[in-house]
Design a protein around this motif. Sequence first.
Motif, PDB file in Angstrom:
ATOM      1  N   GLY A  97       0.790  -1.224   0.000  1.00 21.82           N
ATOM      2  CA  GLY A  97       0.000   0.000   0.000  1.00 21.82           C
ATOM      3  C   GLY A  97       0.822   1.274   0.000  1.00 21.82           C
ATOM      4  N   THR A  98       2.140   1.166  -0.173  1.00 21.33           N
ATOM      5  CA  THR A  98       2.999   2.353  -0.165  1.00 21.33           C
ATOM      6  C   THR A  98       3.078   2.942  -1.567  1.00 21.33           C
ATOM      7  N   HIS A  99       2.888   4.241  -1.646  1.00 20.65           N
ATOM      8  CA  HIS A  99       2.925   4.915  -2.947  1.00 20.65           C
ATOM      9  C   HIS A  99       4.347   5.289  -3.357  1.00 20.65           C
ATOM     10  N   LEU A 100       5.205   5.618  -2.388  1.00 20.09           N
ATOM     11  CA  LEU A 100       6.550   6.094  -2.698  1.00 20.09           C
ATOM     12  C   LEU A 100       7.519   5.570  -1.652  1.00 20.09           C
ATOM     13  N   LYS A 101       8.668   5.092  -2.104  1.00 19.01           N
ATOM     14  CA  LYS A 101       9.743   4.691  -1.193  1.00 19.01           C
ATOM     15  C   LYS A 101      10.951   5.534  -1.552  1.00 19.01           C
ATOM     16  N   ARG A 102      11.536   6.163  -0.546  1.00 17.65           N
ATOM     17  CA  ARG A 102      12.725   6.976  -0.804  1.00 17.65           C
ATOM     18  C   ARG A 102      13.750   6.712   0.282  1.00 17.65           C
ATOM     19  N   HIS A 103      14.985   7.096  -0.014  1.00 18.91           N
ATOM     20  CA  HIS A 103      16.071   6.942   0.959  1.00 18.91           C
ATOM     21  C   HIS A 103      16.702   8.302   1.214  1.00 18.91           C
ATOM     22  N   GLN A 104      16.905   8.590   2.489  1.00 10.80           N
ATOM     23  CA  GLN A 104      17.656   9.777   2.899  1.00 10.80           C
ATOM     24  C   GLN A 104      18.481   9.363   4.111  1.00 10.80           C
ATOM     25  N   GLY A 105      19.729   9.031   3.857  1.00 10.66           N
ATOM     26  CA  GLY A 105      20.576   8.511   4.922  1.00 10.66           C
ATOM     27  C   GLY A 105      21.130   9.589   5.837  1.00 10.66           C
ATOM     28  N   PHE A 106      21.251   9.237   7.101  1.00 13.12           N
ATOM     29  CA  PHE A 106      21.869  10.089   8.111  1.00 13.12           C
ATOM     30  C   PHE A 106      22.828   9.221   8.919  1.00 13.12           C
ATOM     31  N   GLU A 107      23.908   9.823   9.377  1.00 17.19           N
ATOM     32  CA  GLU A 107      24.872   9.112  10.209  1.00 17.19           C
ATOM     33  C   GLU A 107      24.186   8.634  11.491  1.00 17.19           C
ATOM     34  N   ASP A 108      24.609   7.490  11.997  1.00 16.30           N
ATOM     35  CA  ASP A 108      24.002   6.934  13.205  1.00 16.30           C
ATOM     36  C   ASP A 108      24.644   7.561  14.439  1.00 16.30           C
ATOM     37  N   PRO A 109      23.928   8.417  15.164  1.00 20.21           N
ATOM     38  CA  PRO A 109      24.517   9.047  16.345  1.00 20.21           C
ATOM     39  C   PRO A 109      24.772   8.068  17.477  1.00 20.21           C
ATOM     40  N   ARG A 124      22.541  15.819  18.577  1.00 18.58           N
ATOM     41  CA  ARG A 124      22.045  17.154  18.200  1.00 18.58           C
ATOM     42  C   ARG A 124      22.283  17.425  16.719  1.00 18.58           C
ATOM     43  N   ARG A 125      23.475  17.087  16.235  1.00 22.40           N
ATOM     44  CA  ARG A 125      23.809  17.350  14.839  1.00 22.40           C
ATOM     45  C   ARG A 125      22.887  16.570  13.907  1.00 22.40           C
ATOM     46  N   VAL A 126      22.692  15.282  14.184  1.00 21.51           N
ATOM     47  CA  VAL A 126      21.822  14.465  13.336  1.00 21.51           C
ATOM     48  C   VAL A 126      20.376  14.945  13.441  1.00 21.51           C
ATOM     49  N   ARG A 127      19.937  15.290  14.643  1.00 17.80           N
ATOM     50  CA  ARG A 127      18.582  15.848  14.822  1.00 17.80           C
ATOM     51  C   ARG A 127      18.395  17.065  13.927  1.00 17.80           C
ATOM     52  N   ASP A 128      19.376  17.959  13.940  1.00 20.08           N
ATOM     53  CA  ASP A 128      19.269  19.185  13.147  1.00 20.08           C
ATOM     54  C   ASP A 128      19.321  18.908  11.646  1.00 20.08           C
ATOM     55  N   GLU A 129      20.104  17.904  11.246  1.00 23.23           N
ATOM     56  CA  GLU A 129      20.144  17.521   9.828  1.00 23.23           C
ATOM     57  C   GLU A 129      18.798  16.953   9.388  1.00 23.23           C
ATOM     58  N   ILE A 130      18.201  16.133  10.227  1.00 23.48           N
ATOM     59  CA  ILE A 130      16.890  15.560   9.903  1.00 23.48           C
ATOM     60  C   ILE A 130      15.845  16.668   9.828  1.00 23.48           C
ATOM     61  N   ARG A 131      15.891  17.587  10.784  1.00 23.51           N
ATOM     62  CA  ARG A 131      14.942  18.713  10.794  1.00 23.51           C
ATOM     63  C   ARG A 131      15.046  19.519   9.502  1.00 23.51           C
ATOM     64  N   ALA A 132      16.269  19.861   9.105  1.00 23.69           N
ATOM     65  CA  ALA A 132      16.476  20.639   7.875  1.00 23.69           C
ATOM     66  C   ALA A 132      15.966  19.872   6.661  1.00 23.69           C
ATOM     67  N   TRP A 133      16.231  18.566   6.595  1.00 26.79           N
ATOM     68  CA  TRP A 133      15.762  17.758   5.465  1.00 26.79           C
ATOM     69  C   TRP A 133      14.242  17.717   5.414  1.00 26.79           C
ATOM     70  N   ILE A 134      13.609  17.536   6.556  1.00 27.85           N
ATOM     71  CA  ILE A 134      12.142  17.502   6.596  1.00 27.85           C
ATOM     72  C   ILE A 134      11.562  18.822   6.102  1.00 27.85           C
ATOM     73  N   LEU A 135      12.117  19.928   6.562  1.00 27.73           N
ATOM     74  CA  LEU A 135      11.586  21.234   6.146  1.00 27.73           C
ATOM     75  C   LEU A 135      11.817  21.495   4.659  1.00 27.73           C
ATOM     76  N   GLU A 136      12.902  20.988   4.105  1.00 28.21           N
ATOM     77  CA  GLU A 136      13.169  21.136   2.660  1.00 28.21           C
ATOM     78  C   GLU A 136      12.278  20.225   1.817  1.00 28.21           C
ATOM     79  N   THR A 137      11.987  19.038   2.354  1.00 28.16           N
ATOM     80  CA  THR A 137      11.306  18.001   1.573  1.00 28.16           C
ATOM     81  C   THR A 137       9.780  18.092   1.659  1.00 28.16           C
ATOM     82  N   TYR A 138       9.263  18.406   2.826  1.00 28.98           N
ATOM     83  CA  TYR A 138       7.823  18.373   3.021  1.00 28.98           C
ATOM     84  C   TYR A 138       7.257  19.771   3.169  1.00 28.98           C
TER      85      TYR A 138
END
Length: 138
Positions: A97-109, A124-138
Amino acid sequence: MDTNRKKRILFVCTHNSSRSQMAEGLLRALLGDHYEAFSAGTEPTRVHPGAIEAMAEIGIDIRNHRSKGLSFFGDEPFDEVVTVCGHAQEICPVVPGTHLKRHQGFEDPATATGTEADVLAAFRRVRDEIRAWILETY
């Protein structure tokens, strides 16, 4: 398709302990009016205390999150599945039932070494990278 329906996003990493948990919490907090966020792991363990602390610092409480396997969701449909680590990308099965599968890798803190402060800085660094990616992507 109901355009007023919130899109359902599932974040997947190996242990569902750090990156996918932070992504779930961030998407829910930042864009919860438009998205439903979930997370799972290919080999679930526990939510890492560093992820909980890093998220609490920005006012997002994930203390009650728990690590879940993909089977937890059964055949629930998702609009998108996002793998946030290379291992999950390689072995993540097709989620029905998934319409889209994507990959966005982040280092494992969780693999960070050094002092307690060094490890928290990695979260903190990975959290901030994920936050920035989410705001750019969605």
